[in-house]
Design a protein around this motif. Sequence first.
Motif, short mmCIF file in Angstrom:
data_model
loop_
_atom_site.label_atom_id
_atom_site.label_comp_id
_atom_site.label_asym_id
_atom_site.label_seq_id
_atom_site.Cartn_x
_atom_site.Cartn_y
_atom_site.Cartn_z
N VAL A 159 -24.76 38.25 22.95
CA VAL A 159 -25.84 39.24 22.78
C VAL A 159 -26.83 39.18 23.96
CG1 VAL A 159 -27.76 40.03 21.34
CG2 VAL A 159 -25.57 39.43 20.28
N PRO A 160 -27.43 38.02 24.27
CA PRO A 160 -28.34 38.01 25.44
C PRO A 160 -27.63 38.28 26.76
CG PRO A 160 -28.33 35.84 24.36
CD PRO A 160 -27.46 36.72 23.55
N SER A 161 -26.35 37.90 26.87
CA SER A 161 -25.63 38.16 28.13
C SER A 161 -25.46 39.66 28.33
CB SER A 161 -24.24 37.52 28.12
OG SER A 161 -24.34 36.13 28.00
N LEU A 162 -25.11 40.37 27.24
CA LEU A 162 -24.95 41.83 27.34
C LEU A 162 -26.27 42.50 27.71
CD1 LEU A 162 -22.76 43.01 24.35
CD2 LEU A 162 -22.75 43.98 26.63
N VAL A 163 -27.35 42.05 27.06
CA VAL A 163 -28.66 42.68 27.29
C VAL A 163 -29.11 42.45 28.73
CG1 VAL A 163 -31.10 42.67 26.61
CG2 VAL A 163 -29.32 42.48 24.85
N ILE A 164 -28.98 41.22 29.22
CA ILE A 164 -29.46 40.94 30.58
C ILE A 164 -28.56 41.63 31.61
CG2 ILE A 164 -28.28 38.72 31.08
CD1 ILE A 164 -31.94 39.48 31.78
N SER A 165 -27.25 41.74 31.31
CA SER A 165 -26.36 42.45 32.23
C SER A 165 -26.81 43.89 32.38
CB SER A 165 -24.92 42.47 31.73
OG SER A 165 -24.47 41.19 31.49
N SER A 173 -18.22 43.05 32.30
CA SER A 173 -16.83 42.58 32.43
C SER A 173 -16.77 41.30 33.28
CB SER A 173 -15.97 43.68 33.05
OG SER A 173 -16.61 44.20 34.19
N ASP A 174 -17.84 41.02 34.05
CA ASP A 174 -17.88 39.80 34.86
C ASP A 174 -18.60 38.65 34.15
OD1 ASP A 174 -16.57 41.17 36.84
OD2 ASP A 174 -18.40 41.71 37.92
N ALA A 175 -18.91 38.86 32.86
CA ALA A 175 -19.74 37.87 32.14
C ALA A 175 -19.14 36.47 32.18
CB ALA A 175 -19.96 38.31 30.71
N GLU A 176 -17.82 36.40 31.99
CA GLU A 176 -17.19 35.08 31.95
C GLU A 176 -17.41 34.35 33.28
OE1 GLU A 176 -12.84 33.57 30.95
OE2 GLU A 176 -13.46 35.33 29.81
N PHE A 177 -17.28 35.10 34.37
CA PHE A 177 -17.48 34.52 35.70
C PHE A 177 -18.91 34.01 35.86
CE2 PHE A 177 -19.35 35.41 39.88
CZ PHE A 177 -18.68 34.48 40.64
N PHE A 178 -19.91 34.87 35.53
CA PHE A 178 -21.28 34.41 35.79
C PHE A 178 -21.73 33.32 34.83
CE2 PHE A 178 -22.72 38.55 33.66
CZ PHE A 178 -23.41 37.99 32.59
N GLN A 179 -21.21 33.35 33.59
CA GLN A 179 -21.56 32.27 32.66
C GLN A 179 -21.03 30.93 33.18
OE1 GLN A 179 -19.90 33.77 29.03
NE2 GLN A 179 -21.61 35.15 28.68
N GLU A 180 -19.81 30.96 33.71
CA GLU A 180 -19.18 29.73 34.21
C GLU A 180 -19.91 29.19 35.45
OE1 GLU A 180 -14.89 30.08 34.67
OE2 GLU A 180 -15.06 28.42 36.11
N GLN A 181 -20.24 30.08 36.39
CA GLN A 181 -20.92 29.63 37.61
C GLN A 181 -22.32 29.08 37.28
OE1 GLN A 181 -19.01 29.36 40.11
NE2 GLN A 181 -17.50 30.55 39.01
N ALA A 182 -23.01 29.80 36.37
CA ALA A 182 -24.36 29.37 35.98
C ALA A 182 -24.27 27.98 35.35
CB ALA A 182 -24.97 30.36 34.99
N HIS A 251 -29.81 34.55 30.06
CA HIS A 251 -28.81 34.48 28.99
C HIS A 251 -28.65 33.10 28.42
CE1 HIS A 251 -25.98 33.36 32.23
NE2 HIS A 251 -25.25 32.83 31.28
N GLU A 252 -28.67 32.09 29.28
CA GLU A 252 -28.44 30.71 28.86
C GLU A 252 -29.54 30.24 27.88
OE1 GLU A 252 -25.78 28.50 30.70
OE2 GLU A 252 -26.74 26.90 29.60
N THR A 253 -30.80 30.48 28.24
CA THR A 253 -31.92 30.00 27.42
C THR A 253 -31.93 30.67 26.04
OG1 THR A 253 -33.20 31.65 28.57
CG2 THR A 253 -33.55 29.38 29.24
N THR A 254 -31.87 32.00 26.03
CA THR A 254 -31.95 32.71 24.75
C THR A 254 -30.75 32.34 23.87
OG1 THR A 254 -33.01 34.48 25.98
CG2 THR A 254 -32.38 34.98 23.73
N ALA A 255 -29.58 32.18 24.49
CA ALA A 255 -28.38 31.80 23.73
C ALA A 255 -28.58 30.43 23.06
CB ALA A 255 -27.17 31.76 24.66
N ASN A 256 -29.11 29.49 23.81
CA ASN A 256 -29.35 28.15 23.25
C ASN A 256 -30.38 28.21 22.12
OD1 ASN A 256 -27.63 26.64 24.91
ND2 ASN A 256 -29.11 26.72 26.57
N MET A 257 -31.41 28.99 22.36
CA MET A 257 -32.48 29.09 21.36
C MET A 257 -31.94 29.72 20.07
SD MET A 257 -35.60 28.47 20.71
CE MET A 257 -36.32 28.97 19.17
N LEU A 258 -31.09 30.72 20.21
CA LEU A 258 -30.52 31.37 19.03
C LEU A 258 -29.67 30.39 18.22
CD1 LEU A 258 -29.30 34.86 20.32
CD2 LEU A 258 -30.78 34.46 18.35
#
Length: 413
Positions: A159-165, A173-182, A251-258
Amino acid sequence: MSETLTGGVDEAASDVPGYPMTRSARCPLAPPPQALALNAAKPLSRVRIWDGSTPWLITGYETIRALFTDSRASVDDRLPGYPHWNEGMLATVHKRPRSVFTSDADEHTRFRRMLSKPFTFRRVEGLRPAVQKIADDHIDAILAGPQPADLVSALALPVPSLVISQLLGVPYSDAEFFQEQAHKGMGRYATAEASAEGAVALARYIAKLVRAKMEAPDEDLVSDLGERVKADELSVREAAQLATGVLIAGHETTANMLSLAIVALLEHPDQLALLRDTDDQKAIATAVEELMRYLSIIQTGQRRVAVEDIDIAGEVIRAGEGIILDIPPANWDTKQFADADQLDLKRQDNAHVGFGYGRHQCVGQQLARMELQIVLHTLLRRIPTLQLAIPMQQLPFKHDALAYGLYELPVTW
Ligand code: HEM
């Protein structure tokens, strides 16, 4: 105690506690017991970090707020004595362009102005229907899928990844790539290689996107930054650095907080019922503020270095000494919060520092609040029988990351 002016290296003091500190396996939602014990004695103390230096750890609420707003406490990570998070951050310091996170005073104001527009209260409130739809779609998919379901990969992260994208204009469609690099660069103990690899790959990817948006602009933050590059206000590298920071922080912070908030609520059924059974937006907002205070996910300290002597709380932080602003114990400071160890979703006057304080206070706080309010309330309403699939103590908590959270959250209903 003998100290040098470059970070307070003090080989003689073996009684100085190590930092970062770890949360207890028995009470994994509470701040590290060692940090709470330090704060019970005094609001600031010396700690030893990975490179052997002994910066100041600020645990007291009043003291942390004073230093968050003190211009003598600089965020410039190139200055001697700055307490770097890990070897990776130190190794890349001169390779990274300046950014909102690492600049002071006028330079900071300049960067911050370039980012603020999409994150104002009014703009963010306008996104509510879209975020509600994203949350509902993900919950539909969870309900249609097998049990147990992993709420990190099925809800808290996407959810936060989609919103921030969408806000940035980064293809999802590149979410997996940026989540992994981050993730590569964000480990608490990230090596120079891991940090450099993650940072370089992301910066290249975003720089390419900035150039593409300069050719074909859209209604998003990367296009706004591209316009500034065209107007010679910013270089492509600076634009990429700013956008990368927002992408990671967003995305990382909001995901953890959720994910942690869901666990905290399931562990406190009376509080969960308060949130589930109200439709009052103010009550929902008050509940989210308390979850922010209680969980304080930013767990490895915001870093600063003193550029002048700072006389504070009975100690003098000398120019050139490192400062670590430790949010979790400050948010559980009993001098500020009555029954600080209790989750009380009706808590009033909750001036927590979960989003920091002062000039670097979180740019995305309105967005994070709105996402938390919608996702938590909708989830509890739509899956009222939600429960953990394994005992809380067995969940894979992120003890090793800059922001506390969960790798997986298996649930049934
Ligand atoms: C629950 C989620 C979040 C938490 C707990 C959080 C926490 C924080 C904290 C504590 C700071 C202060 C840093 C300091 O003073 O050194 C900060 C700054 C920042 N945050 Fe967040 N954040 C969250 C969500 C977001 C989101 C959604 C975005 C972007 C959309 C974002 C973007 C930023 C940026 C760009 C800064 C740097 C501001 C500056 O230096 O002026 N954050 N955040």
